[in-house]
Design a protein around this motif. Structure first.
Motif, PDB file in Angstrom:
ATOM      1  N   LYS A 137       1.998   5.076  -3.676  1.00 17.95           N
ATOM      2  CA  LYS A 137       1.208   3.983  -3.128  1.00 17.95           C
ATOM      3  C   LYS A 137      -0.260   4.154  -3.496  1.00 17.95           C
ATOM      4  CE  LYS A 137       1.309   1.669   1.327  1.00 17.95           C
ATOM      5  NZ  LYS A 137       1.763   1.946   2.684  1.00 17.95           N
TER       6      LYS A 137
ATOM      7  N   TRP B 189       7.175   2.093  -1.717  1.00 21.24           N
ATOM      8  CA  TRP B 189       5.947   2.836  -2.032  1.00 21.24           C
ATOM      9  C   TRP B 189       5.905   4.125  -1.236  1.00 21.24           C
ATOM     10  CZ3 TRP B 189       3.420   0.869  -6.046  1.00 21.24           C
ATOM     11  CH2 TRP B 189       3.622  -0.479  -6.349  1.00 21.24           C
TER      12      TRP B 189
ATOM     13  N   GLU C  71      19.019   5.621  -1.899  1.00 20.85           N
ATOM     14  CA  GLU C  71      18.249   4.424  -1.559  1.00 20.85           C
ATOM     15  C   GLU C  71      17.656   3.772  -2.800  1.00 20.85           C
ATOM     16  OE1 GLU C  71      18.858   3.217   1.726  1.00 20.85           O
ATOM     17  OE2 GLU C  71      16.773   2.632   1.552  1.00 20.85           O
TER      18      GLU C  71
ATOM     19  N   LEU D 196      -1.223  -5.279  -3.001  1.00 23.73           N
ATOM     20  CA  LEU D 196      -0.094  -4.808  -2.198  1.00 23.73           C
ATOM     21  C   LEU D 196       0.040  -5.599  -0.906  1.00 23.73           C
ATOM     22  CD1 LEU D 196       0.215  -0.929  -1.933  1.00 23.73           C
ATOM     23  CD2 LEU D 196       1.842  -2.552  -2.821  1.00 23.73           C
TER      24      LEU D 196
ATOM     25  N   LYS E  16      13.919   6.063   9.951  1.00 22.28           N
ATOM     26  CA  LYS E  16      14.133   5.886   8.515  1.00 22.28           C
ATOM     27  C   LYS E  16      15.616   6.064   8.189  1.00 22.28           C
ATOM     28  CE  LYS E  16      11.069   6.645   4.812  1.00 22.28           C
ATOM     29  NZ  LYS E  16       9.950   7.271   4.197  1.00 22.28           N
TER      30      LYS E  16
ATOM     31  N   GLN F 120      17.398   2.573   6.878  1.00 23.16           N
ATOM     32  CA  GLN F 120      17.340   2.367   5.427  1.00 23.16           C
ATOM     33  C   GLN F 120      18.636   1.709   4.927  1.00 23.16           C
ATOM     34  OE1 GLN F 120      16.576   6.189   3.754  1.00 23.16           O
ATOM     35  NE2 GLN F 120      18.591   6.989   4.180  1.00 23.16           N
TER      36      GLN F 120
ATOM     37  N   THR G  33      17.309  -5.198   4.451  1.00 25.95           N
ATOM     38  CA  THR G  33      16.099  -4.386   4.306  1.00 25.95           C
ATOM     39  C   THR G  33      15.411  -4.332   5.656  1.00 25.95           C
ATOM     40  OG1 THR G  33      15.936  -5.425   2.159  1.00 25.95           O
ATOM     41  CG2 THR G  33      14.091  -4.041   2.836  1.00 25.95           C
TER      42      THR G  33
ATOM     43  N   ASN H 207      10.430   0.059   5.728  1.00 26.22           N
ATOM     44  CA  ASN H 207       9.359  -0.110   4.745  1.00 26.22           C
ATOM     45  C   ASN H 207       8.853  -1.549   4.728  1.00 26.22           C
ATOM     46  OD1 ASN H 207       9.472   2.584   3.863  1.00 26.22           O
ATOM     47  ND2 ASN H 207      11.243   2.086   2.611  1.00 26.22           N
TER      48      ASN H 207
ATOM     49  N   GLU I 157       2.246   4.369   8.368  1.00 25.24           N
ATOM     50  CA  GLU I 157       2.129   5.022   7.065  1.00 25.24           C
ATOM     51  C   GLU I 157       3.513   5.396   6.535  1.00 25.24           C
ATOM     52  OE1 GLU I 157      -0.722   5.434   5.415  1.00 25.24           O
ATOM     53  OE2 GLU I 157       0.237   6.450   3.736  1.00 25.24           O
TER      54      GLU I 157
ATOM     55  N   GLY J   5       5.729   0.521   4.561  1.00 34.69           N
ATOM     56  CA  GLY J   5       5.801  -0.090   3.247  1.00 34.69           C
ATOM     57  C   GLY J   5       4.474  -0.746   2.896  1.00 34.69           C
ATOM     58  N   ASN J   6       4.523  -1.924   2.264  1.00 34.63           N
ATOM     59  CA  ASN J   6       3.238  -2.570   1.960  1.00 34.63           C
ATOM     60  C   ASN J   6       2.921  -3.707   2.894  1.00 34.63           C
ATOM     61  OD1 ASN J   6       5.402  -3.765   0.850  1.00 34.63           O
ATOM     62  ND2 ASN J   6       4.387  -4.448  -1.017  1.00 34.63           N
TER      63      ASN J   6
ATOM     64  N   THR K 281       1.516  -1.925   6.993  1.00 32.53           N
ATOM     65  CA  THR K 281       0.440  -0.957   7.243  1.00 32.53           C
ATOM     66  C   THR K 281      -0.666  -1.580   8.080  1.00 32.53           C
ATOM     67  OG1 THR K 281      -0.364  -1.532   5.068  1.00 32.53           O
ATOM     68  CG2 THR K 281       0.765   0.559   5.280  1.00 32.53           C
TER      69      THR K 281
END
Lengths: 369, 514
Positions: A176, A222, A237, A367, B350, B354, B376, B379, B457, B461-462, B465
């Motif tokens: 990331k 990421w 995964e 992102l 997680k 996942q 999904t 993340n 964190e 994921g993106n 955050t």
């Protein structure tokens, strides 16, 4: 009479204390900072244990703070109390610490041992002395590993497989941060290897790299910790992911997972020691003594018994032997092995020192979109 | 009567009553203060002062003025709009400043600071620092000495610049004063060291600019008359030789813009804007990130607080209404996560969520989800909300539980006996009494969530955050502590404003922890 006696006694005491001081002009405690995990234990076994065997009474304390070393050293410096004696950092952080005046500049030939083959330290380490403060230990690389059972009959041979979601469907793991990812994106977008940083200097080049990354954005997990990709690979995964080559070695050889290395376009980077600026004389003497020992030809070669990172000295390479537990030859697992290093990429420290803030802002904004 | 009313009321000893009373009260107040003094001092030293110091960094910008004092002074007059490079006054002052900065290894630190504002400055300063003591300015010393050998002696400069000529030659005098200071730092005697090139350079510059030296020594007047004939070296070319970026006016604009000791730059940056000579401007769209993150942090914290209320309320109700023994067992289940490491709990999610994880495996096994279309759930935002709700749930349940315990069951029974349905009895009688618990839990959970860092964190994921992840990045990775402080200050202010709004709407008196 009484006065003479007192004087004599105190003189004797002073002399005795002076002698004792001369003997122990090196501090007996050392705080070493490293990354923890398998890497730190390889340092413990290859450097620290032999050193302690040779120098009795030396106490070593580990602090697993390398990831935040620059910030913490800056804070220690502001507080005027440096508690670390030797800090393991990646080369880019060493450059920054040197820039900030937080690391001590050293003369490689004076501080470091000559190579076993008689070469000067500065020649033995050669180009890897990327900063005046940096004492290199290992060459590692950031590269890809893939699940052998998820790529069908055509295992990937090129880094661009990462961007090819048709042939290799599934998630991929990328770090990331822009560093490395931007370079790979440009390479796979048709930019020649020696032009990557010229292109990346321009706003158009940065957009181009992000546009390339955008094509796989939905397929990327990421990561921010080095252990993430090995875990994701082991759990199935992801089909492929980037991480440090030593982590992949451990997944493949030590944990026996169906994973293989994709060495193409691996990005070389360095890791090594810096001595914090402002140590007291005794502590500095001890650290210099230790560092000279810990970075000599044999010690660096020994480290490769425990982890698959290449020794930073040219003279250590021929001495690399077998894994301490598995008994396999380590040389073919080194990122610097000729078979692995057919297509490598060299991380440009100067470029990232300048462009890190700017490109990171763009990368993070991309992102978050 | 009229007379007694005119003066102030007096105490027995003749002092005005008001004063006497105040004195007596002051003693009492002091005694009370002394009782809380240990705590007060502790909080001040370990909390208020460090945080205040950190927040001050968001506007502090001493580094430019401290590292380049002479340059900052002359650069103030430079017209940045003209698109022309600064004149020789700036180059000369900058040469002197850079010499000292490079000797003290401060130039790279300054480069790092200015690189936050203009990309490329970092290596510009690093490269120049390596070159600055090898500039071709030694020709000035040679020419002065050729004119009169006395110019070689440091005593000449000491006599001149510690004396009357200093006023006429401000830059040279300043360079000399700093040179003396530098020698003291190094433990050297200035009168035994060679006079450095930059002092000759500054002297040459000021004399050639026609400094008034009529009243000065013969030697200086002779030099002033002769400098016109001297061979010169262009400092501008010397700097350009070290790095051609010095010929870019943008570099000088940035230095000028960030000269003041207090800057709005970090706050502007934190608001996705940038400071320019023309005022605040918003950043290019592809660099805007903090606005998005602030909004996302607030939104997700609200969602997390909401889901904590929904999940926590029934549990708290059960805890408060079940028999003691069962309630205690349940209570242990609520507290159990408290005794587990935060990292372990987050990593467990997680494994659960996942795509090859427990939940997906079960769903596929049940046939609810196709094997090639696994959900999904980690993340991303969803994963972050799930994990954080789980982690923060006890902070919601405990205050709710302690409030509900104080609600007498007889109220509900009374309502029902008067004919209320179950729902009415709950909604009209029980619920309003439990609101203070919800309030307390919500404030706790919301404020904890807004500053959460480690869980987003790991599982964020993106899209999941938080702003705190960027603050952490700027503290530990980019070392842009000013920006981190600005972001932190904004976050603190947002929380305080929300707290104030909460107080106005709900009333902080209505919040109970039990």
């Amino acid at each position: 009479m009484k006065l003479t006696k007192t004087l004599l006694a105190s003189t004797a005491l002073t002399v005795a204390a002076g002698a004792a001081f001369a003997e122990s002009h090196m501090a007996s405690d050392m705080t070493l900072v490293s990354w923890g995990g398998a890497y730190q234990s390889s340092q413990q076994k290859a450097y620290v244990e032999p050193y302690q065997a040779a120098n009795e009474g030396v106490n070593v304390v580990w602090d697993e703070s390398s990831a935040e070393a620059v910030a913490k050293l800056r804070a220690m410096n502001e507080a005027g109390n440096i508690t670390w004696d030797l800090v393991d950092v990646v080369a880019s952080d060493a450059i920054r610490l040197c820039d900030e005046g937080l690391a001590m500049e050293i003369d490689a030939d004076e501080v470091l041992a000559d190579g076993d083959d008689g070469s000067k330290a500065s020649d033995d380490f050669g180009d890897l002395l990327v900063s005046d403060c940096f004492i290199p230990q290992i060459v590692y690389s950031t590269t890809f590993g893939y699940r052998t059972d998820m790529v069908g009959d055509t295992p990937p041979t090129s880094v661009c497989a990462v961007f090819d979601t048709e042939t290799y469907p599934g998630k991929r793991a990328l770090e990331k941060r822009p560093i490395n990812n931007m370079e790979w994106a440009l390479l796979c977008d048709g930019v020649a290897k020696d032009e990557v940083y010229d292109v990346l200097e321009t706003a158009e080049g940065q957009d181009r790299a992000l546009a390339k990354l955008d094509t796989i954005k939905d397929d990327v997990i990421w990561w921010s910790a080095g252990a993430d990709t090995p875990q994701l690979l082991a759990d199935g995964e992801i089909v492929m992911g980037s991480t440090y080559n030593g982590r992949l070695f451990s997944v493949i050889e030590e944990q026996d997972q169906p994973v293989a290395m994709l060495w193409d376009a691996q990005v070389f980077d360095l890791d090594g020691w810096i001595i914090p600026a402002g140590l007291s004389e005794e502590r500095l003497a001890r650290v210099k003594d230790f560092v000279k020992f810990a970075t000599d030809t044999q010690r660096l070669a020994d480290q490769a018994k425990y982890i698959s990172y290449g020794p930073a000295r040219a003279s250590s390479a021929p001495l690399v032997g077998q894994h301490a537990e598995l008994g396999i030859d380590m040389a073919p697992h080194m990122p610097t092995d000729p078979n692995n290093a057919t297509n490598t990429f060299l991380y440009n420290y100067e470029f990232w020192a300048d462009y890190r803030d700017d490109i990171d802002a763009k990368f993070q904004a991309w992102l978050a979109q | 009567m009229a007379e007694t009313n005119a003066g102030p009321m007096l105490a027995a000893d003749g002092t005005p009553l008001k004063k006497s009373l105040a004195r007596a009260l002051r003693r009492q107040k002091l005694r009370a203060l002394m009782l809380i003094a240990p705590l007060l001092i502790f909080v001040l030293v370990t909390f208020v002062i460090p945080i205040g110091d950190m927040l001050l960094r968001s506007v502090k910008n001493d580094i430019v003025a401290d590292t380049l004092p002479a340059t900052v002074e002359v650069l103030g007059d430079w017209d940045h709009d003209a698109q022309e490079l600064p004149g020789d006054d700036v180059w000369t002052a900058f040469y002197v400043d850079m010499w000292f900065a490079a000797e003290r290894k401060e130039h790279t630190r300054l480069g790092t600071r200015l690189n936050y504002e203009l990309t490329g400055v970092s290596s510009l300063f690093r490269k120049t620092g390596r070159r600055v003591d090898r500039f071709d300015t030694d020709i000035y010393a040679d020419q002065f000495v050729a004119l009169n050998p006395e110019w070689e002696a440091p005593q000449t400069f000491a006599a001149m610049l510690d004396g009357p000529a200093a006023d006429e030659l401000p830059l040279t005098a300043d360079a000399w004063a700093r040179w003396k200071e530098f020698n003291v730092e190094e433990g050297d005697a200035v009168l035994e060291e060679d006079v450095p090139d930059f002092v000759y350079t500054a002297l040459h510059y000021e004399l050639s600019q026609g400094a008034e030296v009529t009243g000065a020594s013969e030697r200086l007047r002779a030099a002033a008359a002769a400098v016109g004939e001297f061979e010169t070296v262009s400092l501008r070319d010397q700097f350009a030789d070290a790095d051609e970026d010095w010929l870019d006016p943008e570099v000088w604009k940035t230095i000028q813009l960030y000269s003041p000791r207090v800057t709005p730059g970090y706050f502007a940056n934190a608001a996705d804007m940038q400071v320019t000579p023309e005022g605040l401007e918003s950043r290019p769209e592809n660099q805007q990130i903090y606005g998005v993150l602030f909004k996302r942090t607030l939104f997700m914290s609200l969602v997390i607080t909401g889901s904590c209320i929904l999940l926590g309320y029934p549990v708290a109700w059960l805890l408060a209404n079940l028999p003691m023994r069962v309630a205690n067992l349940l209570m242990i289940l609520v507290l159990l996560p408290f005794w587990t490491s935060l990292l372990v709990r987050t990593s467990a999610w997680k494994v659960m969520l996942q795509q090859q994880g427990v939940v997906n495996d079960v769903l596929v096994w049940l046939g609810l989800v196709a094997d090639d279309a696994r959900l999904t759930m980690i993340n991303n935002q969803f994963g972050t909300i799930v994990a954080m709700t789980h982690i923060l749930l006890p902070f919601m349940i405990l205050p709710m539980y302690s409030v509900m315990q104080t609600i007498p069951p007889s109220y509900l029974r009374a309502a029902k006996s008067l004919g209320a349905t179950n729902w009415t009895a709950f909604w009209r009688v029980y619920f309003p009494q439990s609101v203070p618990g919800i309030g307390a839990g919500s404030i706790l959970v919301f404020i904890l969530a807004i500053g959460y860092y480690i869980t987003p964190e790991i599982v964020g994921g993106n899209t999941g955050t938080f702003i705190s992840n960027r603050i952490a990045y700027h503290i530990s990775s980019s070392l842009n502590w000013g920006l981190a402080a600005a972001l932190g200050t904004i976050l603190l202010v947002v929380v305080l404003v929300l707290y104030w709004a909460y107080d106005r709407i709900v009333g902080i008196d209505n919040v109970k922890l039990g």
